[in-house]
Scaffold this motif. Structure first.
Motif, PDB file in Angstrom:
ATOM      1  N   ALA A   1      -1.714   4.059  -4.559  1.00  0.00           N
ATOM      2  CA  ALA A   1      -2.003   2.735  -5.096  1.00  0.00           C
ATOM      3  C   ALA A   1      -2.041   1.742  -3.949  1.00  0.00           C
ATOM      4  O   ALA A   1      -1.408   1.949  -2.908  1.00  0.00           O
TER       5      ALA A   1
ATOM      6  N   THR B   1      -2.349  -2.734  -3.494  1.00  0.00           N
ATOM      7  CA  THR B   1      -2.526  -4.071  -4.039  1.00  0.00           C
ATOM      8  C   THR B   1      -3.868  -4.610  -3.589  1.00  0.00           C
ATOM      9  O   THR B   1      -4.309  -4.367  -2.469  1.00  0.00           O
TER      10      THR B   1
ATOM     11  N   GLN C   1       0.831  -1.203   0.000  1.00  0.00           N
ATOM     12  CA  GLN C   1       0.000   0.000   0.000  1.00  0.00           C
ATOM     13  C   GLN C   1       0.864   1.252   0.000  1.00  0.00           C
ATOM     14  O   GLN C   1       1.759   1.391   0.812  1.00  0.00           O
ATOM     15  N   ASN C   2       0.573   2.152  -0.921  1.00  0.00           N
ATOM     16  CA  ASN C   2       1.140   3.502  -0.949  1.00  0.00           C
ATOM     17  C   ASN C   2      -0.048   4.428  -1.171  1.00  0.00           C
ATOM     18  O   ASN C   2      -0.309   4.849  -2.287  1.00  0.00           O
ATOM     19  N   TRP C   3      -0.795   4.696  -0.143  1.00  0.00           N
ATOM     20  CA  TRP C   3      -2.055   5.426  -0.328  1.00  0.00           C
ATOM     21  C   TRP C   3      -1.872   6.874  -0.728  1.00  0.00           C
ATOM     22  O   TRP C   3      -2.721   7.439  -1.397  1.00  0.00           O
TER      23      TRP C   3
ATOM     24  N   TYR D   1      -8.057   0.172 -12.272  1.00  0.00           N
ATOM     25  CA  TYR D   1      -8.115  -1.018 -11.414  1.00  0.00           C
ATOM     26  C   TYR D   1      -7.633  -2.207 -12.208  1.00  0.00           C
ATOM     27  O   TYR D   1      -8.017  -2.402 -13.353  1.00  0.00           O
TER      28      TYR D   1
ATOM     29  N   GLU E   1      -5.072   2.141  -8.578  1.00  0.00           N
ATOM     30  CA  GLU E   1      -4.134   3.252  -8.677  1.00  0.00           C
ATOM     31  C   GLU E   1      -4.929   4.513  -9.003  1.00  0.00           C
ATOM     32  O   GLU E   1      -5.902   4.449  -9.753  1.00  0.00           O
ATOM     33  N   TYR E   2      -4.527   5.651  -8.441  1.00  0.00           N
ATOM     34  CA  TYR E   2      -5.194   6.918  -8.752  1.00  0.00           C
ATOM     35  C   TYR E   2      -4.157   8.035  -8.755  1.00  0.00           C
ATOM     36  O   TYR E   2      -3.060   7.898  -8.199  1.00  0.00           O
TER      37      TYR E   2
ATOM     38  N   VAL F   1      -0.182  -4.176  -7.798  1.00  0.00           N
ATOM     39  CA  VAL F   1       0.280  -2.911  -8.371  1.00  0.00           C
ATOM     40  C   VAL F   1       1.353  -2.236  -7.515  1.00  0.00           C
ATOM     41  O   VAL F   1       2.126  -1.427  -7.999  1.00  0.00           O
ATOM     42  N   VAL F   2       1.411  -2.567  -6.225  1.00  0.00           N
ATOM     43  CA  VAL F   2       2.442  -2.024  -5.335  1.00  0.00           C
ATOM     44  C   VAL F   2       3.191  -3.166  -4.660  1.00  0.00           C
ATOM     45  O   VAL F   2       3.693  -3.027  -3.567  1.00  0.00           O
TER      46      VAL F   2
ATOM     47  N   ARG G   1       0.321  11.420 -14.900  1.00  0.00           N
ATOM     48  CA  ARG G   1      -0.403  10.160 -14.989  1.00  0.00           C
ATOM     49  C   ARG G   1      -1.691  10.304 -15.798  1.00  0.00           C
ATOM     50  O   ARG G   1      -2.459   9.368 -15.898  1.00  0.00           O
TER      51      ARG G   1
ATOM     52  N   TRP H   1      -0.637  10.982  -5.779  1.00  0.00           N
ATOM     53  CA  TRP H   1      -1.031   9.696  -6.329  1.00  0.00           C
ATOM     54  C   TRP H   1      -0.958   8.635  -5.248  1.00  0.00           C
ATOM     55  O   TRP H   1      -0.324   8.821  -4.210  1.00  0.00           O
TER      56      TRP H   1
END
Length: 188
Positions: A69, A71, A14-16, A107, A80-81, A114-115, A27, A67
């Motif tokens: 993301a 998992t 997680q990288n919120w 998504y 991801e955003y 994704v992370v 992006r 940004w």
């Protein structure tokens, strides 16, 4: 050059919330050629511009981007955003006071997270070449709104939007990706 900062402590998978500042690859570009150069030419959806000196989604620009993301369940896929504000001058000198802004979200179903994984994986599992092959499907959307000065005859300002959808499919070593974008330009 740009700097990137994690705004919350690291949690596996997680990288919120991350902050990117400087001359950034936004992006809003569906598939970045900076990290994924697959052809000699840039992809049409990222390279299109209405005027010869107009904005392209692939242009790096001075700005700030938030940004994040995470998992998904089962240590695969995830969300991801991104949202950002840039000068809107494509790296050139400032020519208006308007700031361009953009956003994207996607998504991914299946495949690698994704992370990365939310759990540690055995070193021998990661060392196998097939450990990086996957079967996954991702869907996403992006939007960009901006205004810029042009040098074309009788045209001094272009107010524009770009919105689109993208998909990215992996099956082992095969990667098929596509994007469609709609643009609206108001030239004065």
């Amino acid at each position: 050059a740009y700097g990137q900062f994690r705004l919350f402590p690291e949690t596996p998978g997680q990288n919120w919330l991350m902050l990117k500042v400087g001359r950034i690859d936004t992006r809003a570009e569906p598939f970045s050629n900076t990290f994924r150069r697959t052809t000699a030419q840039n992809l049409n959806v990222s390279d299109f511009r209405a005027t010869s000196d107009g904005m392209r989604l692939r242009d790096h620009d001075a700005g700030v981007e938030l940004w994040g993301a995470a998992t998904g369940p089962g240590n695969s896929g995830g969300i991801e955003y991104a949202a950002g504000v840039v000068q809107g001058t494509n790296g050139g000198p400032e020519n208006n006071n308007f700031k361009d802004y953009y956003g994207s979200v996607s998504y991914k179903f299946g495949g690698l997270g994704v992370v990365g994984s939310r759990q540690e994986r055995a070193a021998e599992e990661l060392a196998r070449p097939e450990g990086y092959q996957e079967t996954s499907l991702a869907f996403g959307a992006f939007a960009y709104r901006g205004k810029g000065q042009t040098r074309n005859d009788d045209v001094t300002e272009n107010s524009f939007t770009r919105v689109g959808l993208k998909t990215d499919f992996w099956f082992g070593n095969l990667n098929v990706f596509a994007s469609i974008a709609r643009g609206n330009d108001e030239l004065r």
